[in-house]
Design a protein around this motif. Sequence first.
Motif, mmCIF file in Angstrom:
data_model
loop_
_atom_site.group_PDB
_atom_site.id
_atom_site.type_symbol
_atom_site.label_atom_id
_atom_site.label_comp_id
_atom_site.label_asym_id
_atom_site.label_seq_id
_atom_site.Cartn_x
_atom_site.Cartn_y
_atom_site.Cartn_z
ATOM 1 N N VAL A 193 0.727 -1.341 -0.106
ATOM 2 C CA VAL A 193 0.003 0.006 0.085
ATOM 3 C C VAL A 193 1.025 1.124 -0.120
ATOM 4 C CG1 VAL A 193 -1.600 1.495 1.587
ATOM 5 C CG2 VAL A 193 -2.002 -0.923 0.947
ATOM 6 N N ALA A 194 2.051 1.321 0.670
ATOM 7 C CA ALA A 194 2.873 2.200 0.800
ATOM 8 C C ALA A 194 3.427 2.891 -0.569
ATOM 9 C CB ALA A 194 3.932 2.135 1.861
ATOM 10 N N LEU A 195 3.921 1.552 -1.442
ATOM 11 C CA LEU A 195 4.592 1.771 -2.618
ATOM 12 C C LEU A 195 3.415 2.253 -3.567
ATOM 13 C CD1 LEU A 195 6.471 -1.460 -2.724
ATOM 14 C CD2 LEU A 195 7.566 0.674 -2.366
ATOM 15 N N ALA A 196 2.231 1.665 -3.283
ATOM 16 C CA ALA A 196 1.234 2.235 -4.307
ATOM 17 C C ALA A 196 0.888 3.597 -4.032
ATOM 18 C CB ALA A 196 -0.061 1.405 -3.979
ATOM 19 N N ALA A 197 1.087 4.364 -2.934
ATOM 20 C CA ALA A 197 0.837 5.723 -2.606
ATOM 21 C C ALA A 197 2.017 6.410 -3.270
ATOM 22 C CB ALA A 197 1.070 6.011 -1.105
ATOM 23 N N LEU A 198 3.008 6.135 -3.765
ATOM 24 C CA LEU A 198 4.117 6.746 -4.483
ATOM 25 C C LEU A 198 3.892 6.768 -5.970
ATOM 26 C CD1 LEU A 198 7.251 5.437 -2.753
ATOM 27 C CD2 LEU A 198 6.083 7.350 -2.090
ATOM 28 N N ARG A 199 2.938 6.072 -6.578
ATOM 29 C CA ARG A 199 2.481 6.347 -7.758
ATOM 30 C C ARG A 199 2.030 7.570 -8.286
ATOM 31 N NH1 ARG A 199 -0.181 0.138 -8.311
ATOM 32 N NH2 ARG A 199 1.606 -0.800 -7.305
ATOM 33 N N PRO A 200 1.908 8.205 -9.384
ATOM 34 C CA PRO A 200 1.497 9.272 -9.718
ATOM 35 C C PRO A 200 0.028 9.652 -9.227
ATOM 36 C CG PRO A 200 2.735 8.400 -11.555
ATOM 37 C CD PRO A 200 2.442 7.407 -10.550
ATOM 38 N N ASP A 201 -0.986 8.690 -9.428
ATOM 39 C CA ASP A 201 -2.305 8.838 -8.965
ATOM 40 C C ASP A 201 -2.099 7.956 -7.618
ATOM 41 O OD1 ASP A 201 -4.846 9.324 -8.166
ATOM 42 O OD2 ASP A 201 -5.989 8.622 -9.948
ATOM 43 N N ALA A 208 -6.858 1.011 -4.895
ATOM 44 C CA ALA A 208 -6.738 -0.258 -5.805
ATOM 45 C C ALA A 208 -6.053 -1.548 -5.020
ATOM 46 C CB ALA A 208 -6.016 0.060 -7.193
ATOM 47 N N GLU A 209 -4.767 -1.105 -4.453
ATOM 48 C CA GLU A 209 -4.123 -2.047 -3.752
ATOM 49 C C GLU A 209 -4.746 -2.448 -2.699
ATOM 50 O OE1 GLU A 209 -1.022 -4.487 -3.298
ATOM 51 O OE2 GLU A 209 -1.290 -3.409 -4.869
ATOM 52 N N ASP A 292 -10.052 -8.482 10.352
ATOM 53 C CA ASP A 292 -9.583 -9.031 11.850
ATOM 54 C C ASP A 292 -8.585 -8.112 12.011
ATOM 55 O OD1 ASP A 292 -7.505 -9.159 9.889
ATOM 56 O OD2 ASP A 292 -7.429 -11.493 10.191
ATOM 57 N N ALA A 293 -7.901 -8.033 13.148
ATOM 58 C CA ALA A 293 -6.834 -7.031 13.384
ATOM 59 C C ALA A 293 -6.096 -6.813 12.588
ATOM 60 C CB ALA A 293 -6.136 -7.620 15.037
ATOM 61 N N GLU A 294 -5.521 -7.605 11.921
ATOM 62 C CA GLU A 294 -4.301 -7.273 10.803
ATOM 63 C C GLU A 294 -4.953 -6.675 9.614
ATOM 64 O OE1 GLU A 294 -4.798 -10.251 12.269
ATOM 65 O OE2 GLU A 294 -3.090 -10.555 13.382
ATOM 66 N N SER A 295 -6.130 -7.022 9.110
ATOM 67 C CA SER A 295 -6.734 -6.214 7.814
ATOM 68 C C SER A 295 -7.001 -4.994 8.642
ATOM 69 C CB SER A 295 -8.060 -6.943 7.716
ATOM 70 O OG SER A 295 -7.976 -8.424 7.151
ATOM 71 N N ARG A 296 -7.478 -4.642 9.741
ATOM 72 C CA ARG A 296 -8.038 -3.228 10.384
ATOM 73 C C ARG A 296 -6.619 -2.483 10.212
ATOM 74 N NH1 ARG A 296 -11.056 -6.323 13.964
ATOM 75 N NH2 ARG A 296 -9.632 -5.770 15.968
ATOM 76 N N ALA A 297 -5.462 -2.890 10.607
ATOM 77 C CA ALA A 297 -4.352 -2.432 10.634
ATOM 78 C C ALA A 297 -4.062 -1.774 9.244
ATOM 79 C CB ALA A 297 -3.299 -3.229 11.256
ATOM 80 N N VAL A 298 -4.052 -2.558 8.270
ATOM 81 C CA VAL A 298 -4.086 -2.014 6.703
ATOM 82 C C VAL A 298 -4.791 -0.989 6.269
ATOM 83 C CG1 VAL A 298 -3.722 -2.859 4.478
ATOM 84 C CG2 VAL A 298 -2.848 -4.408 6.260
ATOM 85 N N VAL A 299 -6.376 -1.287 6.572
ATOM 86 C CA VAL A 299 -7.236 -0.337 6.399
ATOM 87 C C VAL A 299 -6.854 0.972 7.161
ATOM 88 C CG1 VAL A 299 -9.663 0.368 6.710
ATOM 89 C CG2 VAL A 299 -8.963 -1.968 6.162
ATOM 90 N N THR A 300 -6.394 1.055 8.274
ATOM 91 C CA THR A 300 -5.878 2.043 9.207
ATOM 92 C C THR A 300 -4.809 2.936 8.328
ATOM 93 O OG1 THR A 300 -6.863 1.217 11.150
ATOM 94 C CG2 THR A 300 -5.257 3.058 11.492
ATOM 95 N N SER A 301 -4.119 2.189 7.892
ATOM 96 C CA SER A 301 -2.995 2.916 7.126
ATOM 97 C C SER A 301 -3.273 3.564 5.965
ATOM 98 C CB SER A 301 -1.794 1.812 7.022
ATOM 99 O OG SER A 301 -2.316 0.835 6.118
ATOM 100 N N VAL A 302 -4.515 2.718 5.198
ATOM 101 C CA VAL A 302 -4.924 3.315 4.021
ATOM 102 C C VAL A 302 -5.573 4.521 4.263
ATOM 103 C CG1 VAL A 302 -6.625 3.155 2.140
ATOM 104 C CG2 VAL A 302 -4.885 1.491 2.832
ATOM 105 N N ILE A 303 -6.428 4.716 5.473
ATOM 106 C CA ILE A 303 -7.346 5.796 5.909
ATOM 107 C C ILE A 303 -6.394 7.056 6.217
ATOM 108 C CG2 ILE A 303 -8.791 6.870 7.786
ATOM 109 C CD1 ILE A 303 -9.934 3.989 8.089
#
Length: 546
Positions: A193-201, A208-209, A292-303
């Motif tokens: 997700v962090a790498l995706a954030a570095l893309r132009p859009d 999407a990631e 679950d807790a791991e999925s929520r952690a990923v979602v939190t980073s996206v938020i």
Amino acid sequence: MTAIVGTGGNPVHSPSCTFGTNACTPRRAPRGEDRNVVDPSASAATVRALLSRADLKLRLATPEAALEPAALDRAARWVHSSDLADPTPFLSEGLVLLTTGTQFAEAGDDEQTHRAYVRRLQDRGVVALGFGSEVVRDGIPPLLESACLEARLPLFEVPYRIPFIAVARANAEAIAAESYARRTWALAAQRAVALAALRPDGLDATLAELARQLGAWVGLYDAAGGLRREHPAGQLDTATRGGLDTEVSAVLRRGARAGSALHVGDTPFSLQTLGRGGHLRGVLAIASGHLDAESRAVVTSVIAMAGLALEQNDGLQRAQGVLRAGVIHALLAGDVTLARRFVRELGDVLPSAPTTVCVAEGTPATLENAAEWLAVAATTDPVVFGRGPDGLVVAAAPESPLPEALVDRFPVRVGVSAPAAWAEFARAHDQALAALRRQRGAVARFGETAASGVLGALDSDLARVLAAASLAPLTDHDAARGTELLPTLRAWLEHDARIDAAAAALGVHRHTVRTRIAQAESVLGSDLSSFPARAELWAALQVSGL
């Protein structure tokens, strides 16, 4: 402490508390696919996984076809053993229970005892029952097997040479492996997700990631409640999409930061607001009922990333706000050419006339939120807006539903002018203000105000106080002496100051009317033969309602 009896007959003690997990593990991806994509339906620590351990030699005694659907795929949160007749006070939901059957020694062929035992386990949430054979008796008691089959509870046989502790250890290892896999997946997913954030859009790539990692539909709603991005695109049917739009709009109207889980039809969704309370910038929607807790952690980073991306637009929005205010002030000054230039700088064009001018009145924070909402609405509807000297000013097509939409979405009052050309913007602005001050509804239109005439605009607390003061000599005189000066004056003025017509309307002689008018002039100290004096008296009567 509850004794765990091994098949060799030696008791081993284990705490009666239980442990569990809600984890979901990554699915096995074909060669060439990203192996960090999660399949929420997969789970390593299940009844089926335990039975499939070749080293344990466990045998399912109840045919799978006779069990509840997916009964073997339920998570086995822990393995516990007990020979108590009623072990349920020491159990928790999601356990696999092991027993050697000593509790049935005295029951013999009592079918009800076996049924009651299985029913208690099922009510407590036990997901499977394992029977250690050849410890107390050979094989599984037929009555126990029949009771489990009737209750559709998975029953399996544990061979004599397999100690119960081995079964518990195998399940614990599966839980540990599952937990490790989830943590590994979460770290890899956050990196992706962090790498995706570095893309132009970056924002679109991040969403999407996230959708790819969760294996679920992900949508981003803006502050106006419009779905701006979704992955995979077009996956929601029309009914589900409509229901979700309604739920998101309700969350945005509340204006408070929140996370919620809900169902739209048969589809579960998780909603998470973006932005701070009172200044929400959108909602992230995920088509998943459980994270679950791991999925929520990923979602939190996206938020966090999405919120940061939206907050970074603040500077641009402030600059646009200044330009929009410039458009409004140029139009109020009558400089349509300058207004067109400002609008072009915003990447828009001035809509064709005629237009209606709306003035929204509310708190500064509310008007700021309304302006953000209008910025989104302007992408689909031709609308000009900006801060003016008396509130948020909006110019839209005469048939536009924007005034009603504003008061429905925000706690504001809106005054609306009559249609006008751009060169008449200042006059239309005054009309909108007049309607806002005169009418009491959420949406006040100048056409309704104008219908009440000029005198109708005098309906104010100050006007009523002045009218009552000017008429007080007449009302006091009539009350003290029983005269009818005030009704006579009203009838006389209503009949264009004609004595005969007023007398006919009152049912009195014309000399009586003439005498009363003269007496009223004396009481008021005013000459009613002049038009200004009559107009003043008529206005006072209209405002007072006497």
